[in-house]
Write a protein that holds these residues in place. Sequence first.
Motif, PDB file in Angstrom:
ATOM      1  N   LYS A  44       4.653  18.534  -3.086  1.00  0.00           N
ATOM      2  CA  LYS A  44       3.978  17.994  -4.441  1.00  0.00           C
ATOM      3  C   LYS A  44       2.602  16.861  -3.827  1.00  0.00           C
ATOM      4  N   PRO A  45       2.032  17.191  -5.143  1.00  0.00           N
ATOM      5  CA  PRO A  45       0.844  15.742  -4.761  1.00  0.00           C
ATOM      6  C   PRO A  45       0.925  14.413  -5.506  1.00  0.00           C
ATOM      7  N   PHE A  46       0.592  13.883  -4.342  1.00  0.00           N
ATOM      8  CA  PHE A  46       0.659  12.067  -4.675  1.00  0.00           C
ATOM      9  C   PHE A  46      -0.264  11.373  -5.120  1.00  0.00           C
ATOM     10  N   TYR A  47      -0.236  10.056  -5.677  1.00  0.00           N
ATOM     11  CA  TYR A  47      -1.841   9.514  -5.670  1.00  0.00           C
ATOM     12  C   TYR A  47      -1.456   7.722  -5.046  1.00  0.00           C
ATOM     13  N   PHE A  48      -2.343   7.323  -5.029  1.00  0.00           N
ATOM     14  CA  PHE A  48      -2.727   5.394  -3.998  1.00  0.00           C
ATOM     15  C   PHE A  48      -2.425   5.027  -5.029  1.00  0.00           C
ATOM     16  N   LEU A  49      -1.629   3.978  -4.828  1.00  0.00           N
ATOM     17  CA  LEU A  49      -0.970   2.367  -5.233  1.00  0.00           C
ATOM     18  C   LEU A  49      -1.273   1.250  -3.872  1.00  0.00           C
ATOM     19  N   MET A  50      -1.950   0.168  -4.427  1.00  0.00           N
ATOM     20  CA  MET A  50      -2.608  -1.007  -4.043  1.00  0.00           C
ATOM     21  C   MET A  50      -2.379  -2.336  -5.125  1.00  0.00           C
ATOM     22  N   LEU A  91       0.973  -1.359  -0.030  1.00  0.00           N
ATOM     23  CA  LEU A  91      -0.515   0.066   0.118  1.00  0.00           C
ATOM     24  C   LEU A  91       0.831   1.058   0.007  1.00  0.00           C
ATOM     25  N   TRP A  92       0.458   1.872  -0.821  1.00  0.00           N
ATOM     26  CA  TRP A  92       1.823   3.134  -0.817  1.00  0.00           C
ATOM     27  C   TRP A  92       1.632   3.687  -1.878  1.00  0.00           C
ATOM     28  N   MET A  93       2.600   5.490  -2.663  1.00  0.00           N
ATOM     29  CA  MET A  93       1.724   6.398  -2.716  1.00  0.00           C
ATOM     30  C   MET A  93       3.536   6.563  -4.186  1.00  0.00           C
ATOM     31  N   LEU A  94       3.158   7.472  -4.948  1.00  0.00           N
ATOM     32  CA  LEU A  94       4.267   8.214  -5.892  1.00  0.00           C
ATOM     33  C   LEU A  94       3.277   9.230  -6.441  1.00  0.00           C
ATOM     34  N   GLY A  95       4.188  10.675  -6.632  1.00  0.00           N
ATOM     35  CA  GLY A  95       4.557  11.547  -6.886  1.00  0.00           C
ATOM     36  C   GLY A  95       3.811  11.787  -8.084  1.00  0.00           C
ATOM     37  N   SER A  96       2.988  12.329  -8.372  1.00  0.00           N
ATOM     38  CA  SER A  96       2.209  11.910 -10.103  1.00  0.00           C
ATOM     39  C   SER A  96       2.582  12.889 -11.163  1.00  0.00           C
ATOM     40  N   ASP A  97       4.079  13.444 -11.197  1.00  0.00           N
ATOM     41  CA  ASP A  97       5.240  13.864 -11.656  1.00  0.00           C
ATOM     42  C   ASP A  97       5.680  12.530 -12.384  1.00  0.00           C
ATOM     43  N   ILE A  98       5.348  11.312 -12.515  1.00  0.00           N
ATOM     44  CA  ILE A  98       6.665  10.226 -12.613  1.00  0.00           C
ATOM     45  C   ILE A  98       6.610  10.086 -13.860  1.00  0.00           C
ATOM     46  N   LYS A  99       5.957  10.181 -14.555  1.00  0.00           N
ATOM     47  CA  LYS A  99       6.158   9.809 -16.454  1.00  0.00           C
ATOM     48  C   LYS A  99       7.033  11.256 -16.875  1.00  0.00           C
ATOM     49  N   THR A 100       7.190  12.724 -16.371  1.00  0.00           N
ATOM     50  CA  THR A 100       7.809  13.498 -16.754  1.00  0.00           C
ATOM     51  C   THR A 100       9.609  13.598 -15.854  1.00  0.00           C
ATOM     52  N   VAL A 101       9.592  13.206 -14.546  1.00  0.00           N
ATOM     53  CA  VAL A 101      10.572  13.342 -13.633  1.00  0.00           C
ATOM     54  C   VAL A 101      11.530  11.609 -13.469  1.00  0.00           C
ATOM     55  N   GLY A 102      10.435  10.821 -13.288  1.00  0.00           N
ATOM     56  CA  GLY A 102      10.214   9.202 -13.660  1.00  0.00           C
ATOM     57  C   GLY A 102      11.208   9.221 -11.950  1.00  0.00           C
ATOM     58  N   TRP A 103      11.078   8.151 -11.683  1.00  0.00           N
ATOM     59  CA  TRP A 103      11.736   7.668 -10.041  1.00  0.00           C
ATOM     60  C   TRP A 103      13.221   7.224 -10.254  1.00  0.00           C
TER      61      TRP A 103
END
Length: 288
Positions: free
Chosen positions: A248-254, A145-157
């Motif tokens: 900045k905004p983050f979204y949930f992942l499960m 159960l986690w969260m990622l920054g919503s700019d993942i597609k532009t800045v990457g992980w």
Amino acid sequence: MELGPLALMLLVLTTCGDSEIQEPPRMAEEKPVPPTAEDVFADDFWDTAELVWNDEFDGDALVGDNWIFETGSHGWGNNELQNYVVDDNVEVSNGTLKLIAKKEKSGTADYTSTRLNSKKTFRYGRMEIRAKIPEHKGNGIWPALWMLGSDIKTVGWPACGEIDIMEYVSFDPNKMHFSIHSTANNHVKGTQITSGPLTLDTIEEEFHNYGVLWTDKYLKFYIDDMDNVKLSFLRPATYNEDNWPFSKPFYFLMNIAVGGNWGGLEGVDDAIFPATMEVDYVRVYQVK
């Protein structure tokens, strides 16, 4: 963590995927005024937090406005073995969401599972998920159960940032992990910020609340009660996007991964399937 949580890496080293990743369509982002004028360290700071978004998983189907499936069987940068599919591995019934990993052939994969992303994003708040980990039957699964920054597609992980609210690997039962990842602090460098394994004897038998208190000055992770903080990470005195990508905004992942660099360290026992993680609710509270 030794080999890291469900950490996404751009291109080859990414658990959020590689070039096949599907960027979820986003609803209007929550952008509350950062609480810099408030004393976020005050004992009563969170007392006025209000529920601003939730999914209680009532009814008999996912709320389409809340979640999107992320699919694929390309290993997710962790040599994972499952194919994430749509619909067939989720169930909403009796007030909970069931995420199910199965032993079944699907394309080139020998297992299927589910990965759900929230459509809405959030910045700051008390993020809490009540869940029960799959019954322990053996090695090989890796629920998170986690969260990622919503700019993942532009800045990457890891530049997007990652907040791991709960991770579990079935080869190490009765334990769970909290972690964060950033450019400066991540498992690839061996500099991740993590609680390490925390003992929770009833994690596979009972529901527990997994939460993070997130402000512009800290991330504090707790189990069951806000006062039961197990990991605190303060914003560095000299901070930037490398060491604090959490403004900045983050979204949930499960999701439930099968095998992988961490989850599969001691192999996969096919007798454990189907493996079901139940989620009672996902809630976001914010101080207005």
